[in-house]
Design an enzyme around this catalytic site. Structure first.
Site, PDB file in Angstrom:
ATOM      1  N   ARG A  40     -10.841  -0.329  15.102  1.00 32.89           N
ATOM      2  CA  ARG A  40     -10.523   0.794  13.875  1.00 32.89           C
ATOM      3  C   ARG A  40     -11.669  -0.196  13.105  1.00 32.89           C
ATOM      4  O   ARG A  40     -12.748   0.476  13.155  1.00 32.89           O
ATOM      5  CB  ARG A  40      -9.101   0.040  13.353  1.00 32.89           C
ATOM      6  CG  ARG A  40      -8.646   1.022  11.769  1.00 32.89           C
ATOM      7  CD  ARG A  40      -7.544   1.742  11.643  1.00 32.89           C
ATOM      8  NE  ARG A  40      -6.745   0.222  11.004  1.00 32.89           N
ATOM      9  CZ  ARG A  40      -5.852   0.133  10.776  1.00 32.89           C
ATOM     10  NH1 ARG A  40      -4.656   1.411  10.618  1.00 32.89           N
ATOM     11  NH2 ARG A  40      -5.037  -0.346  10.003  1.00 32.89           N
ATOM     12  N   MET A  82       9.051  25.164   0.108  1.00 32.93           N
ATOM     13  CA  MET A  82       8.566  24.563  -0.637  1.00 32.93           C
ATOM     14  C   MET A  82       9.298  23.496  -1.769  1.00 32.93           C
ATOM     15  O   MET A  82       9.414  22.520  -2.214  1.00 32.93           O
ATOM     16  CB  MET A  82       7.640  25.067  -1.766  1.00 32.93           C
ATOM     17  CG  MET A  82       7.010  24.055  -2.253  1.00 32.93           C
ATOM     18  SD  MET A  82       5.439  25.293  -3.698  1.00 32.93           S
ATOM     19  CE  MET A  82       4.306  25.869  -1.630  1.00 32.93           C
ATOM     20  N   TYR A  87      13.605  32.020   5.227  1.00 33.05           N
ATOM     21  CA  TYR A  87      12.374  33.196   5.671  1.00 33.05           C
ATOM     22  C   TYR A  87      11.980  33.044   7.186  1.00 33.05           C
ATOM     23  O   TYR A  87      12.175  32.540   7.661  1.00 33.05           O
ATOM     24  CB  TYR A  87      11.133  31.765   4.727  1.00 33.05           C
ATOM     25  CG  TYR A  87      10.734  32.227   3.494  1.00 33.05           C
ATOM     26  CD1 TYR A  87      10.920  32.963   2.012  1.00 33.05           C
ATOM     27  CD2 TYR A  87      10.561  30.349   3.001  1.00 33.05           C
ATOM     28  CE1 TYR A  87       9.975  32.602   1.408  1.00 33.05           C
ATOM     29  CE2 TYR A  87      10.026  30.478   2.104  1.00 33.05           C
ATOM     30  CZ  TYR A  87      10.209  31.096   0.713  1.00 33.05           C
ATOM     31  OH  TYR A  87       9.893  31.688  -0.282  1.00 33.05           O
ATOM     32  N   LYS A 145       0.903  -1.231   0.006  1.00 32.80           N
ATOM     33  CA  LYS A 145       0.203  -0.077  -0.819  1.00 32.80           C
ATOM     34  C   LYS A 145       0.931   1.325   0.162  1.00 32.80           C
ATOM     35  O   LYS A 145       1.922   1.106   0.454  1.00 32.80           O
ATOM     36  CB  LYS A 145      -0.656   0.190   1.109  1.00 32.80           C
ATOM     37  CG  LYS A 145       0.022  -0.053   2.580  1.00 32.80           C
ATOM     38  CD  LYS A 145      -0.980  -0.262   3.592  1.00 32.80           C
ATOM     39  CE  LYS A 145      -0.138  -0.813   4.888  1.00 32.80           C
ATOM     40  NZ  LYS A 145      -1.150  -0.383   5.587  1.00 32.80           N
TER      41      LYS A 145
HETATM   42  C1  LIG Z   1      -0.573  -1.783   6.664  1.00 28.95           C
HETATM   43  C2  LIG Z   1      -0.831  -3.214   7.276  1.00 28.95           C
HETATM   44  C3  LIG Z   1      -0.385  -4.041   7.486  1.00 28.95           C
HETATM   45  C4  LIG Z   1       1.236  -4.046   7.861  1.00 28.95           C
HETATM   46  O1  LIG Z   1       2.368  -4.124   8.719  1.00 28.95           O
HETATM   47  P1  LIG Z   1       3.651  -3.839   9.004  1.00 28.95           P
HETATM   48  O2  LIG Z   1       3.535  -3.585  10.210  1.00 28.95           O
HETATM   49  O3  LIG Z   1       4.388  -2.460   8.151  1.00 28.95           O
HETATM   50  O4  LIG Z   1       4.522  -5.011   8.249  1.00 28.95           O
HETATM   51  C5  LIG Z   1      -0.723  -4.931   7.908  1.00 28.95           C
HETATM   52  N1  LIG Z   1      -2.136  -5.335   8.346  1.00 28.95           N
HETATM   53  C6  LIG Z   1      -3.032  -4.608   7.704  1.00 28.95           C
HETATM   54  C7  LIG Z   1      -3.980  -4.212   8.382  1.00 28.95           C
HETATM   55  C8  LIG Z   1      -2.177  -3.691   7.510  1.00 28.95           C
HETATM   56  O5  LIG Z   1      -3.143  -1.928   7.788  1.00 28.95           O
END
Ligand SMILES: *Cc1c(COP(=O)(O)O)cnc(C)c1O
Length: 378
Positions: free
Chosen positions: A144, A319, A272, A44
């Protein structure tokens, strides 16, 4: 590996991604796990900033069995780039997007009977002979997303029993997998064990149970169950103890070069809002990296590396540019390292993240798309 970089970027700042390090991390992680455990590589957020496609390819070559992303958009990008592996979308998608998920052969996370009801309303009675592959998400204490109690599970069962639904998995996610205090982690794990029994005592056949992220999998291999979901560790992120034990290497570095170097007298201003004033004669270097590249103002009190020596950021970060105090005069064009090794010194994402009170991946995912990723395989 750096020599090939410069001209075609039209910019003298680049992030280097060491794919060999990612491959080696995946192999080392696999070696720590019981042999039947499957590895889902989490790519991701564009592979935690390393490039989702490139990471996915190396992870698979090194033994990963499947992939995970957060959103449908990320999964579609991978499919359109030709990735054939199973992909799990970790966050529920909209019911009306389900036909698209089936067309692109994606696995979905489901958390409620209401979602199924709405999905059937908008998508119709059945997808048969096509199958919708789902993983049921359980909330064992992260608070969550996911099912928290048995009633919610029971309400899901009739939907999960449908002939066109395949329950590929049931999973949960830990709140404190990296913490020294493992009390809450074990409470969550035991709660998941109970929930697994709900499934085992129901007519629903769940193919794969999984709960461990990187920290949980590497610290407690007995929590691996059928599969682990590995993000951070694959990129070489994690507490030092875990990194050393599993021989993980960082894969990302970020480099630029000085565009201008000036000699200022005592009492002159830099940046700045006159945020910095020299307190003696100083050599000041300008680095063409700014907050639009992901170098946020909260990294103001960190250091870059020039010629193997640390050089502090001074004044406010703009920036597109920032200034550093050099130990002596250097010619324009001198290489500057923001993340990674330069001579004897190195700066890690972990060290930078400490300034934000965050995790290493918060740094790597913040490096914006204005910074080209350059890949090396050895
Ligand atoms: C991002 C995520 C992971 C990966 O976790 P890491 O600590 O980066 O290995 C695993 N499971 C879920 C549900 C996640 O959102």
């Amino acid at each position: 590996m750096i020599a090939a970089v410069a001209p075609e970027l039209y910019r003298n700042t680049w992030a280097e991604v060491d794919l060999a390090a990612i491959g080696s991390n995946v192999r080392h992680i696999k070696r720590q796990l019981p042999s039947a455990v499957k590895l889902m590589a989490v790519v991701k957020a564009d592979g935690y900033g390393h490039g989702a496609l490139e990471t996915a390819r190396v992870a698979v070559e090194s033994g990963a069995d499947s992939l995970a992303v957060a959103y449908l958009s990320e999964a579609l990008t991978l499919r359109k780039q030709g990735v054939k592996l199973p992909i799990l979308i970790l966050i529920p998608i909209k019911p009306q997007e389900v036909p698209m998920a089936i067309e692109y052969d994606l696995m979905l996370t489901v958390t409620s009977a209401a979602w199924f009801k709405e999905m059937r309303r908008v998508c119709g009675h059945s997808f048969y002979p096509f199958m919708l592959n789902v993983h049921v998400k359980m909330d064992t204490g992260l608070g969550r997303i996911g099912i928290r109690d048995k009633q919610q599970w029971e309400a899901m069962v009739p939907w999960l029993e449908a002939a066109d639904i395949e329950v590929e998995g049931m999973f949960t996610h830990f709140a404190t997998a990296g913490d020294k205090d493992t009390g809450y982690l074990h409470t969550q794990f035991l709660r998941f064990r109970e929930m697994m029994e709900w499934a085992n005592n129901s007519p629903v056949h769940v193919k794969t149970f999984h709960c461990a992220n990187s920290a949980a999998a590497l610290r407690f291999p007995e929590m691996s169950l059928d599969m682990v979901r590995i993000g951070a560790a694959m990129y070489g992120f994690g507490p030092e103890s875990i990194k050393n034990a599993a021989r993980l290497e960082s894969a990302l570095s970020l480099h630029s070069s000085l565009i201008e170097v000036k000699h200022l007298k005592k009492g002159e201003y830099v940046g700045y809002d006159l945020a910095y004033r020299t307190d003696r004669e100083e050599w000041i270097g300008t680095v063409p990296v700014g907050y639009a590249d992901g170098w946020s103002q909260s990294l103001r009190h960190t250091e870059l590396i020039v010629d193997g020596q640390r050089a502090p950021i001074i004044g406010k970060i703009g920036m597109d540019q920032m200034m550093i105090r050099l130990p002596r005069e250097y010619p324009a064009g001198t290489k500057v390292t923001l993340i990674g090794r330069n001579g004897r010194e190195s700066v890690t994402c972990m060290e930078l993240a400490a300034n934000l009170g965050g995790a290493a991946q918060e740094i790597s995912t913040s490096i914006s798309c204005r910074v080209t990723r350059v890949y090396s395989e050895e």
